[in-house]
Motif scaffolding. Structure first.
Motif, PDB file in Angstrom:
ATOM      1  N   LEU A   1      35.908  36.146  49.281  1.00 44.79           N
ATOM      2  CA  LEU A   1      36.184  37.588  49.307  1.00 44.79           C
ATOM      3  C   LEU A   1      35.576  38.272  48.081  1.00 44.79           C
ATOM      4  N   SER A   2      35.707  37.633  46.939  1.00 42.50           N
ATOM      5  CA  SER A   2      35.138  38.185  45.711  1.00 42.50           C
ATOM      6  C   SER A   2      33.613  38.269  45.816  1.00 42.50           C
ATOM      7  N   ASN A   3      32.987  37.227  46.359  1.00 39.39           N
ATOM      8  CA  ASN A   3      31.529  37.220  46.528  1.00 39.39           C
ATOM      9  C   ASN A   3      31.079  38.319  47.502  1.00 39.39           C
ATOM     10  N   ARG A   4      31.840  38.486  48.574  1.00 43.69           N
ATOM     11  CA  ARG A   4      31.499  39.533  49.541  1.00 43.69           C
ATOM     12  C   ARG A   4      31.578  40.913  48.903  1.00 43.69           C
ATOM     13  N   GLU A   5      32.654  41.130  48.129  1.00 45.95           N
ATOM     14  CA  GLU A   5      32.819  42.426  47.456  1.00 45.95           C
ATOM     15  C   GLU A   5      31.694  42.649  46.436  1.00 45.95           C
ATOM     16  N   SER A   6      31.364  41.608  45.703  1.00 47.08           N
ATOM     17  CA  SER A   6      30.286  41.699  44.718  1.00 47.08           C
ATOM     18  C   SER A   6      28.950  42.015  45.417  1.00 47.08           C
TER      19      SER A   6
ATOM     20  N   ARG B   1      28.592  43.523  48.282  1.00 48.05           N
ATOM     21  CA  ARG B   1      28.681  44.901  48.783  1.00 48.05           C
ATOM     22  C   ARG B   1      28.397  45.893  47.663  1.00 48.05           C
ATOM     23  N   ARG B   2      28.969  45.674  46.484  1.00 49.60           N
ATOM     24  CA  ARG B   2      28.709  46.554  45.338  1.00 49.60           C
ATOM     25  C   ARG B   2      27.233  46.502  44.938  1.00 49.60           C
ATOM     26  N   SER B   3      26.665  45.321  44.977  1.00 45.99           N
ATOM     27  CA  SER B   3      25.251  45.154  44.629  1.00 45.99           C
ATOM     28  C   SER B   3      24.370  45.930  45.609  1.00 45.99           C
ATOM     29  N   ARG B   4      24.679  45.844  46.906  1.00 47.73           N
ATOM     30  CA  ARG B   4      23.915  46.590  47.911  1.00 47.73           C
ATOM     31  C   ARG B   4      24.050  48.090  47.688  1.00 47.73           C
TER      32      ARG B   4
ATOM     33  N   LYS C   1      39.564  33.237  48.227  1.00 45.40           N
ATOM     34  CA  LYS C   1      39.490  34.309  47.233  1.00 45.40           C
ATOM     35  C   LYS C   1      38.062  34.446  46.683  1.00 45.40           C
TER      36      LYS C   1
END
Length: 145
Positions: free
Chosen positions: A30-35, A37-40, A27
């Motif tokens: 996944l949270s880090n990946r989403e974060s 992606r949002r940052s990019r 989890k």
């Protein structure tokens, strides 16, 4: 008989304590990946906004530069016209002085009383021209062609 273990497995798959840790790791990943992606996406949006702002500022700068060039050209034309007018005023003042000298001579020679006009101080000292003090009114379209 012991349970069959898969290669690379430590046997912790069946232990609920480790399963809970693995689930938290997953989890978190996944949270880090989403974060990330949002940052990019935020950075990409900021870059696009800055590029757009650069274009707008360059366009504004170009327009201001053109306005400055036009105003400078008008100023140069006015200075030139003023110089011509000053030269003409000096020439006319000199002519008036000459004519007045001729009138003085005519007056002396003929004995007649000739009316000789005075040369106004404004012609003799043009830098002392009376100028009414008026506010300078600016308008938005002052510099537009």
């Amino acid at each position: 008989m012991a349970p069959v273990q898969r290669p690379g497995s430590s046997g912790s798959d069946s232990d609920p304590r480790y399963a809970n840790i693995d689930e938290r790791k997953r989890k978190r990943m996944l949270s880090n990946r989403e974060s990330a992606r949002r940052s990019r996406m935020r950075k990409q949006k900021q870059l696009e906004d800055l590029v757009s702002e650069v274009g707008t500022l360059q366009k504004d700068n170009s327009q201001l530069s053109e306005n400055i060039n036009v105003t400078t050209q008008r100023y140069i034309e006015m200075v030139s016209a003023n110089n011509v007018l000053r030269a003409q005023a000096v020439e006319l003042t000199d002519r008036l002085r000459s004519l007045n000298s001729v009138l003085h001579i005519v007056e002396e020679v003929s004995g007649l009383d000739v009316e000789i006009p005075e040369i106004p101080d404004s012609l003799l000292e043009p830098w002392r021209l009376p100028c009414p003090i008026q506010p300078i009114m600016a308008s938005v379209d002052m510099f537009e062609c």
